[in-house]
Design a protein around this motif. Structure first.
Motif, mmCIF file in Angstrom:
data_model
loop_
_atom_site.group_PDB
_atom_site.id
_atom_site.type_symbol
_atom_site.label_atom_id
_atom_site.label_comp_id
_atom_site.label_asym_id
_atom_site.label_seq_id
_atom_site.Cartn_x
_atom_site.Cartn_y
_atom_site.Cartn_z
ATOM 1 N N HIS A 121 1.023 -1.016 0.121
ATOM 2 C CA HIS A 121 0.032 0.117 -0.131
ATOM 3 C C HIS A 121 0.857 1.020 0.153
ATOM 4 C CE1 HIS A 121 -4.033 -2.020 1.754
ATOM 5 N NE2 HIS A 121 -3.472 -2.592 0.748
ATOM 6 N N TRP A 124 2.613 1.624 -3.488
ATOM 7 C CA TRP A 124 1.694 2.047 -4.601
ATOM 8 C C TRP A 124 1.407 3.418 -4.415
ATOM 9 C CZ3 TRP A 124 -1.321 -2.984 -3.566
ATOM 10 C CH2 TRP A 124 -0.884 -4.009 -4.152
ATOM 11 N N ARG A 125 0.937 4.017 -3.231
ATOM 12 C CA ARG A 125 0.521 5.096 -3.106
ATOM 13 C C ARG A 125 1.695 6.341 -3.370
ATOM 14 N NH1 ARG A 125 -2.743 5.771 2.187
ATOM 15 N NH2 ARG A 125 -3.303 7.470 1.271
ATOM 16 N N ASP A 178 -5.436 -5.152 -5.188
ATOM 17 C CA ASP A 178 -5.927 -4.713 -4.005
ATOM 18 C C ASP A 178 -6.898 -3.610 -3.853
ATOM 19 O OD1 ASP A 178 -6.540 -4.498 -1.437
ATOM 20 O OD2 ASP A 178 -4.419 -4.569 -0.661
ATOM 21 N N ALA A 181 -6.045 -0.696 -1.578
ATOM 22 C CA ALA A 181 -4.995 0.221 -1.470
ATOM 23 C C ALA A 181 -5.211 1.710 -1.437
ATOM 24 C CB ALA A 181 -4.066 -0.243 -2.413
ATOM 25 N N ARG A 183 -5.882 3.876 -4.032
ATOM 26 C CA ARG A 183 -4.720 4.548 -4.799
ATOM 27 C C ARG A 183 -5.541 5.738 -5.557
ATOM 28 N NH1 ARG A 183 -1.276 0.770 -8.306
ATOM 29 N NH2 ARG A 183 -0.320 2.678 -8.540
#
Ligand SMILES: [Fe+2]
Ligand SMILES: [Fe+2]
Length: 220
Positions: A121, A124-125, A178, A181, A183
């Motif tokens: 997480h 990704w962010r 996911d 997450a 995003r």
């Protein structure tokens, strides 16, 4: 700018391998997956994501933004993103013994899962914040200071091997998607927004940009 194009392409692979890591960890928790692939995931994230990608951002891009475009290093986007690199490095350190173990003890399984979720997480962010805010805004600020290109560097042999591992792992473990997450693009989706960074307008905008913004608002 070639450096930023390279960094974006590296993000494309890193985000895929993060999804593969989640697939791998899910498999390992139920005795699936090849335990020998644990060290390959670690090598990918340490050598390719860390030594190659994050280091290139810090050593070349962030440095140019500080030295050539007069942006602060220790607060705002650059301070926040550098802090995220450090925190994610810590998560990798914590994950390493579990991910590399041939057998994961039952009492450690929930912890491995939690670390893999946290790491994926966070990264990704972090990628979303760089792609949607740091890269376009950084490039624009460098352009104002007449910097149109920055040097990149080739991969070392260890980094190139980690890159090959990443491609093989994505093929072996189809990346998990996911929905948890969270995003998204822009400062509001960034994990550091409101904690170590107050957003682009507060941190980077100059009087000129605020005046321009107010002019545009009043003419609408
Ligand atoms: Fe980064
Ligand atoms: Fe990045």
């Amino acid at each position: 700018m070639q450096l930023i194009e390279d960094l974006r392409a590296e993000h494309d692979l890193i985000e895929q391998v993060l999804g593969s890591l989640r697939t791998f960890v899910t498999a390992r928790l139920t005795e699936g997956g090849d335990p020998a692939d644990g060290p390959r995931f670690m090598a990918f994230f340490r050598r390719y994501a860390g030594d190659f990608h994050h280091a290139k951002e810090e050593d070349i891009l962030f440095r140019a933004l500080v030295e050539k475009a007069e942006l602060p290093a220790d607060r705002g986007p650059l301070g926040a993103l550098t802090g995220e690199h450090r925190r994610m490095g810590g998560l990798l350190d914590a994950m390493a013994p579990l991910l590399e173990a041939p057998l994961i003890p039952a009492e450690d399984r929930a912890r491995l899962r939690a670390l893999a979720v946290d790491y994926s997480h966070a990264l990704w962010r972090h990628i979303d914040a760089e792609n949607s805010v740091l890269f376009p805004e950084g490039q624009e600020r460098l352009r104002r200071f007449h910097v149109r290109e920055l040097p990149s560097r080739p991969m070392t042999e260890a980094e190139a091997e980690a890159h090959r591992d990443g491609l093989a792992l994505v093929a072996a473990y189809p990346p998990l998607y996911d929905p948890e997450a969270h995003r998204g693009d822009g400062c509001v989706a960034c994990p550091s927004y409101g904690t170590t960074c107050d957003g682009l307008e507060v941190e980077w905008w100059t009087d000129l940009e605020w005046e321009d913004f107010e002019d545009r608002m009043s003419s609408d």
